[in-house]
Scaffold this active site. Structure first.
Site, PDB file in Angstrom:
ATOM      1  N   ARG A 116       0.869  -1.175   0.000  1.00 17.20           N
ATOM      2  CA  ARG A 116       0.000   0.000   0.000  1.00 17.20           C
ATOM      3  C   ARG A 116       0.905   1.224   0.000  1.00 17.20           C
ATOM      4  O   ARG A 116       2.035   1.174   0.503  1.00 17.20           O
ATOM      5  CB  ARG A 116      -0.894   0.018   1.244  1.00 17.20           C
ATOM      6  CG  ARG A 116      -1.834  -1.172   1.374  1.00 17.20           C
ATOM      7  CD  ARG A 116      -2.602  -1.100   2.691  1.00 17.20           C
ATOM      8  NE  ARG A 116      -3.565  -2.192   2.805  1.00 17.20           N
ATOM      9  CZ  ARG A 116      -3.306  -3.369   3.398  1.00 17.20           C
ATOM     10  NH1 ARG A 116      -2.112  -3.589   3.930  1.00 17.20           N
ATOM     11  NH2 ARG A 116      -4.230  -4.309   3.457  1.00 17.20           N
ATOM     12  N   LYS A 160      -2.524  -2.985   7.770  1.00 18.50           N
ATOM     13  CA  LYS A 160      -3.790  -2.624   8.415  1.00 18.50           C
ATOM     14  C   LYS A 160      -4.022  -3.487   9.655  1.00 18.50           C
ATOM     15  O   LYS A 160      -3.697  -4.666   9.674  1.00 18.50           O
ATOM     16  CB  LYS A 160      -4.958  -2.815   7.441  1.00 18.50           C
ATOM     17  CG  LYS A 160      -5.100  -1.696   6.423  1.00 18.50           C
ATOM     18  CD  LYS A 160      -6.374  -1.881   5.628  1.00 18.50           C
ATOM     19  CE  LYS A 160      -6.587  -0.733   4.658  1.00 18.50           C
ATOM     20  NZ  LYS A 160      -7.813  -0.912   3.860  1.00 18.50           N
ATOM     21  N   TYR A 208      -9.733  -8.600  -5.442  1.00 11.57           N
ATOM     22  CA  TYR A 208      -8.579  -7.742  -5.674  1.00 11.57           C
ATOM     23  C   TYR A 208      -7.811  -8.130  -6.924  1.00 11.57           C
ATOM     24  O   TYR A 208      -7.250  -7.306  -7.623  1.00 11.57           O
ATOM     25  CB  TYR A 208      -7.655  -7.876  -4.458  1.00 11.57           C
ATOM     26  CG  TYR A 208      -6.990  -6.613  -4.022  1.00 11.57           C
ATOM     27  CD1 TYR A 208      -7.558  -5.836  -3.025  1.00 11.57           C
ATOM     28  CD2 TYR A 208      -5.799  -6.196  -4.578  1.00 11.57           C
ATOM     29  CE1 TYR A 208      -6.939  -4.680  -2.601  1.00 11.57           C
ATOM     30  CE2 TYR A 208      -5.174  -5.046  -4.156  1.00 11.57           C
ATOM     31  CZ  TYR A 208      -5.752  -4.290  -3.157  1.00 11.57           C
ATOM     32  OH  TYR A 208      -5.149  -3.150  -2.740  1.00 11.57           O
ATOM     33  N   HIS A 259      -2.727   2.860  -5.942  1.00  6.92           N
ATOM     34  CA  HIS A 259      -3.344   1.623  -5.451  1.00  6.92           C
ATOM     35  C   HIS A 259      -3.497   0.604  -6.578  1.00  6.92           C
ATOM     36  O   HIS A 259      -3.478  -0.607  -6.350  1.00  6.92           O
ATOM     37  CB  HIS A 259      -4.697   1.934  -4.818  1.00  6.92           C
ATOM     38  CG  HIS A 259      -5.060   0.975  -3.713  1.00  6.92           C
ATOM     39  ND1 HIS A 259      -4.257   0.789  -2.603  1.00  6.92           N
ATOM     40  CD2 HIS A 259      -6.115   0.142  -3.559  1.00  6.92           C
ATOM     41  CE1 HIS A 259      -4.817  -0.109  -1.808  1.00  6.92           C
ATOM     42  NE2 HIS A 259      -5.938  -0.526  -2.369  1.00  6.92           N
TER      43      HIS A 259
END
Length: 308
Positions: free
Chosen positions: A163, A186, A289, A254
């Site tokens: 990220r 995260k 994704y 991203h």
């Protein structure tokens, strides 16, 4: 922070909850701001609905009718299903905390059903477009060290699936980059990420040209004046490169992470291994994704199933 529609005790509950989240989860300021806005919005609606201040006693008496009325009001003012689902999640989190602290079960809130919405699938770049993007990024800056810095960052996004916050969160202690990086992502989750030689070379080149001293506790990637590099700078550089290459607006920082995952899968990578590399808690998230389609899943099934 004052909330006109809330009693002092209720406003204090909201601020205490936010402080609790800061200490417990180390959540980004943007996330906490969204939580505060969503929960304050709900409590403000409750005050208007009742014609009085929202109070801790009122929170104990929330009904399914209250929840339906709030959700209907949010939709009437134009809130989309995805945004409403996010707001409901924040409200549930707040009430779960209040209920545990004050000794009651916020059943009506926790039972409220989230609106369904179409999940927006990411749009990765084609392999040649991803490589062209890296090459084009190098041409955007007049200063050679800034050009090298931008190339190093974008190469990490595509080569390691980081990220943008993870790449810019690296410190000088990470240099020179090892063959394997430990990334804290995260939810403070750690994962192990292999580092391609191209990424190590790009970072080495940047560090050799950078006019700023490398400090172990300082940021690895620095802005023009030596502070921590702002992610918006990389987004802007990629925006310029994207326009020159004729790529769509979805070609963002991203998107390089999406492309990393999709291209690995297309080359025969295992979906669960890619899940680990990306740091996803759910395999379904990785599936979305990586732009997995039914044909690709069938190929994996036929190749791997013992009865195939």
């Amino acid at each position: 922070m004052a909330h006109a529609a809330l009693s002092p005790a209720c406003a204090d509950q909201l601020e205490t909850w936010l402080t609790h989240l800061r200490a417990l989860d180390d959540s980004p300021a943007s996330t906490l701001s969204a939580y505060q806005r969503d929960v304050a919005g709900f409590l403000g609606f409750l005050a208007r609905h009742d014609g009085g201040l929202a109070s801790p006693a009122r929170l104990r008496r929330i009904t399914q009718s209250d929840m339906r009325a709030w959700m209907a009001a949010e939709r009437r003012r134009g809130l989309g299903a995805r945004s409403l689902a996010r707001a409901l999640s924040a409200v549930k989190s707040f009430f779960r905390w209040v209920g545990e602290r004050d000794g009651f079960e916020p059943t009506a809130v926790l039972a409220a059903r989230s609106p369904k919405y179409q999940r927006k699938l990411p749009r990765p770049l084609a392999e040649d477009a991803a490589l062209e993007m890296i090459a084009q990024v190098e041409l955007q800056a007049a200063d050679s060290w800034i050009a090298a810095r931008d190339v190093a960052v974008v190469t990490l996004l595509y080569g390691c699936g980081l990220r943008i916050s993870e790449a810019l969160g690296l410190t000088g202690a990470a240099a020179p980059l090892p063959e394997v990086l430990t990334i804290r992502g995260k939810g403070d989750k750690e994962r192990i990420v292999p580092v391609l030689p191209a990424a190590r070379t790009a970072v080495d080149t940047y560090l050799r040209l950078s006019p700023h001293p490398l400090e172990k506790d300082g940021p690895l990637f620095r802005g023009k004046r030596g502070g921590q590099l702002n992610p918006r700078v990389i987004a802007k550089v990629m925006e310029q490169a994207r326009m020159q290459l004729g790529l769509p607006s979805s070609a963002t920082p991203h998107a390089m992470r999406h492309s990393f995952a999709t291209h690995l899968l297309a080359a025969g990578g295992d979906l669960r291994a890619i899940q680990e590399l990306l740091g996803h808690a759910s395999l379904s998230t990785t599936q979305a994704y990586t732009a997995v389609d039914a044909t690709r899943l069938l190929e994996v099934y036929n190749a791997a199933h013992p009865k195939a």
